[in-house]
Scaffold this active site. Sequence first.
Site, PDB file in Angstrom:
ATOM      1  N   CYS A  45       0.840  -1.213   0.000  1.00 38.09           N
ATOM      2  CA  CYS A  45       0.000   0.000   0.000  1.00 38.09           C
ATOM      3  C   CYS A  45       0.867   1.253   0.000  1.00 38.09           C
ATOM      4  O   CYS A  45       1.751   1.401   0.833  1.00 38.09           O
ATOM      5  CB  CYS A  45      -0.904  -0.011   1.237  1.00 38.09           C
ATOM      6  SG  CYS A  45      -1.779   1.550   1.468  1.00 38.09           S
ATOM      7  N   CYS A  48       0.280   3.337   3.475  1.00 39.34           N
ATOM      8  CA  CYS A  48       0.626   2.843   4.806  1.00 39.34           C
ATOM      9  C   CYS A  48       1.899   3.511   5.339  1.00 39.34           C
ATOM     10  O   CYS A  48       2.782   3.887   4.561  1.00 39.34           O
ATOM     11  CB  CYS A  48       0.831   1.330   4.763  1.00 39.34           C
ATOM     12  SG  CYS A  48      -0.685   0.382   4.984  1.00 39.34           S
ATOM     13  N   HIS A 106      -4.443   0.287   7.914  1.00 38.78           N
ATOM     14  CA  HIS A 106      -4.809   0.049   6.513  1.00 38.78           C
ATOM     15  C   HIS A 106      -6.226  -0.519   6.370  1.00 38.78           C
ATOM     16  O   HIS A 106      -6.934  -0.215   5.409  1.00 38.78           O
ATOM     17  CB  HIS A 106      -3.794  -0.931   5.900  1.00 38.78           C
ATOM     18  CG  HIS A 106      -4.072  -1.283   4.473  1.00 38.78           C
ATOM     19  ND1 HIS A 106      -3.656  -0.492   3.431  1.00 38.78           N
ATOM     20  CD2 HIS A 106      -4.741  -2.317   3.910  1.00 38.78           C
ATOM     21  CE1 HIS A 106      -4.048  -1.032   2.285  1.00 38.78           C
ATOM     22  NE2 HIS A 106      -4.711  -2.145   2.543  1.00 38.78           N
ATOM     23  N   ASN A 144     -13.517   9.539  -1.377  1.00 39.90           N
ATOM     24  CA  ASN A 144     -14.058   8.645  -2.379  1.00 39.90           C
ATOM     25  C   ASN A 144     -13.783   7.249  -1.836  1.00 39.90           C
ATOM     26  O   ASN A 144     -12.624   6.872  -1.710  1.00 39.90           O
ATOM     27  CB  ASN A 144     -13.294   8.892  -3.685  1.00 39.90           C
ATOM     28  CG  ASN A 144     -14.114   8.558  -4.883  1.00 39.90           C
ATOM     29  OD1 ASN A 144     -15.336   8.547  -4.824  1.00 39.90           O
ATOM     30  ND2 ASN A 144     -13.434   8.284  -5.979  1.00 39.90           N
ATOM     31  N   SER A 152      -9.037   3.855  -5.590  1.00 42.12           N
ATOM     32  CA  SER A 152      -7.927   2.995  -6.005  1.00 42.12           C
ATOM     33  C   SER A 152      -7.296   2.221  -4.857  1.00 42.12           C
ATOM     34  O   SER A 152      -6.481   1.342  -5.083  1.00 42.12           O
ATOM     35  CB  SER A 152      -6.865   3.854  -6.700  1.00 42.12           C
ATOM     36  OG  SER A 152      -6.404   4.854  -5.805  1.00 42.12           O
ATOM     37  N   HIS A 155      -7.001   1.727   1.786  1.00 39.57           N
ATOM     38  CA  HIS A 155      -6.475   2.450   2.952  1.00 39.57           C
ATOM     39  C   HIS A 155      -7.345   3.692   3.192  1.00 39.57           C
ATOM     40  O   HIS A 155      -7.602   4.450   2.266  1.00 39.57           O
ATOM     41  CB  HIS A 155      -5.017   2.861   2.709  1.00 39.57           C
ATOM     42  CG  HIS A 155      -4.332   3.296   3.951  1.00 39.57           C
ATOM     43  ND1 HIS A 155      -3.329   2.578   4.551  1.00 39.57           N
ATOM     44  CD2 HIS A 155      -4.554   4.374   4.746  1.00 39.57           C
ATOM     45  CE1 HIS A 155      -2.940   3.208   5.651  1.00 39.57           C
ATOM     46  NE2 HIS A 155      -3.679   4.294   5.788  1.00 39.57           N
ATOM     47  N   HIS A 157      -8.672   7.048   3.361  1.00 41.49           N
ATOM     48  CA  HIS A 157      -8.084   8.332   2.977  1.00 41.49           C
ATOM     49  C   HIS A 157      -9.100   9.205   2.261  1.00 41.49           C
ATOM     50  O   HIS A 157     -10.068   8.718   1.695  1.00 41.49           O
ATOM     51  CB  HIS A 157      -6.873   8.121   2.068  1.00 41.49           C
ATOM     52  CG  HIS A 157      -7.232   7.583   0.707  1.00 41.49           C
ATOM     53  ND1 HIS A 157      -7.536   6.264   0.478  1.00 41.49           N
ATOM     54  CD2 HIS A 157      -7.356   8.198  -0.497  1.00 41.49           C
ATOM     55  CE1 HIS A 157      -7.815   6.087  -0.799  1.00 41.49           C
ATOM     56  NE2 HIS A 157      -7.720   7.240  -1.430  1.00 41.49           N
ATOM     57  N   GLN A 159      -9.204  13.335   0.156  1.00 41.69           N
ATOM     58  CA  GLN A 159      -8.366  14.247  -0.608  1.00 41.69           C
ATOM     59  C   GLN A 159      -8.833  15.675  -0.385  1.00 41.69           C
ATOM     60  O   GLN A 159      -9.953  15.915   0.061  1.00 41.69           O
ATOM     61  CB  GLN A 159      -8.453  13.937  -2.106  1.00 41.69           C
ATOM     62  CG  GLN A 159      -7.964  12.550  -2.484  1.00 41.69           C
ATOM     63  CD  GLN A 159      -7.866  12.387  -3.994  1.00 41.69           C
ATOM     64  OE1 GLN A 159      -7.401  13.286  -4.696  1.00 41.69           O
ATOM     65  NE2 GLN A 159      -8.300  11.256  -4.502  1.00 41.69           N
TER      66      GLN A 159
HETATM   67  P1  H2U Z   1      -8.350   7.702  -4.750  1.00 41.83           P
HETATM   68  O1  H2U Z   1      -8.072   6.275  -4.509  1.00 41.83           O
HETATM   69  O2  H2U Z   1      -9.498   8.235  -3.953  1.00 41.83           O
HETATM   70  O3  H2U Z   1      -8.405   8.018  -6.201  1.00 41.83           O
HETATM   71  O4  H2U Z   1      -7.098   8.557  -4.177  1.00 41.83           O
HETATM   72  C1  H2U Z   1      -5.801   8.175  -4.253  1.00 41.83           C
HETATM   73  C2  H2U Z   1      -4.981   9.417  -4.554  1.00 41.83           C
HETATM   74  O5  H2U Z   1      -3.650   9.198  -4.152  1.00 41.83           O
HETATM   75  C3  H2U Z   1      -4.949   9.732  -6.037  1.00 41.83           C
HETATM   76  O6  H2U Z   1      -5.420  11.055  -6.246  1.00 41.83           O
HETATM   77  C4  H2U Z   1      -2.755   9.741  -5.076  1.00 41.83           C
HETATM   78  C5  H2U Z   1      -3.477   9.605  -6.407  1.00 41.83           C
HETATM   79  O7  H2U Z   1      -3.082  10.619  -7.302  1.00 41.83           O
HETATM   80  N1  H2U Z   1      -1.487   9.007  -4.987  1.00 41.83           N
HETATM   81  C6  H2U Z   1      -0.353   9.669  -4.571  1.00 41.83           C
HETATM   82  O8  H2U Z   1      -0.395  10.883  -4.354  1.00 41.83           O
HETATM   83  N2  H2U Z   1       0.817   8.978  -4.392  1.00 41.83           N
HETATM   84  C7  H2U Z   1       0.943   7.643  -4.665  1.00 41.83           C
HETATM   85  O9  H2U Z   1       1.992   7.076  -4.448  1.00 41.83           O
HETATM   86  C8  H2U Z   1      -0.187   6.902  -5.253  1.00 41.83           C
HETATM   87  C9  H2U Z   1      -1.511   7.611  -5.307  1.00 41.83           C
HETATM   88 ZN    ZN Z   2      -2.327   1.060   3.673  1.00 40.57          ZN
END
Ligand code: H2U
Ligand code: ZN
Length: 329
Positions: A45, A48, A106, A144, A152, A155, A157, A159
Amino acid sequence: MTPHRRLNPLTGRHVLVSPQRAERPWQGAAEVAAAPRGPRHDSNCYLCPGNRRANGERNPDYGGVHVFPNDFSALLATSEPPVAGSMFTATPARGETRVICFSPDHGATLADLDRPALEAVVNAWVAQAEELGRRFVSVQLFENKGAAMGCSNPHPHGQVWATDFVPDELAIEDAHQRAWADTHGAPLLAEVAAREADGGRLVEQTGDWLAIVPFWASWPFELLLLPRFPVQRLPALTPPQRADLALILGRIARRYDALFRVSFPYSMGWHGAPFDGGDAAHWQLHAHFYPPLLRSATVRKFMVGFEMLAEAQRDLTPEQAAQRLREAM
Ligand code: H2U
Ligand code: ZN
């Protein structure tokens, strides 16, 4: 129980309600066993503690909420739109985006976090709005959640996307709240909160907050989280109001999970008055929860067909949805 349209006074959009179609028997029972809780740490992840992100940077060994700049930001400090005329119009768009890890765990979701951990999430939202709101006119905080929403990574989170422009949804709500206050002499959502406090669309309430399925909901189990006191932006919340927000947030998350006995997917986020220095007396801070599920953990609502081409439509009435959510614990 006949078809009708309901008006969303925040946006001016309608939803077509067709309650007669919902007479099919309710299939609320879970069709899939609840997925087991994920591990506390996943070495693959990128969110994490201690792990490497996609850009090679290493996360600190964080123990609470952790905020870092989005490595794949949709907005940058610079913007050079293509030269545009009256038909093909492009305008500059600058901004800053960050990822907010809610917990080092996580496998947790907001539903699993205890009161202090939820308060830390609320305080992080407030801090982000406060800091970015000094430099940007709009600070969009959101979560989201779940693969069904295209998230995606499990974990926990959210934004934040801060922009030097007011995005369309916020601009639309701003205009409608302003027009309402001009006509009625009071903020729209203050009136909604007062009316819904003991009504059939109420789902959760605390001393300072209430969660309702709005009269005009378009998603089946949509919720609107409203303050019961006047407040225009997150940074204006007092410490007790923040603590009480953490309380209702955990209750909403657990109630959602209980509905279909699944970790409930949704997009949620905050709307507050733009940080433009202008008069914002018409505004009430609020959060929207937009979950896609319709009838079970696996049957989701698609906004397609009539909805894409005409307007939102629902079968289950907001009142029925609120009742199911109230009974879901
Ligand atoms: P979502 O899973 O809600 O899309 O958010 C994950 C966000 O994390 C996504 O906007 C960012 C992606 O750009 N990200 C990072 O900033 N660093 C990473 O190493 C992977 C994902
Ligand atoms: Zn994680």
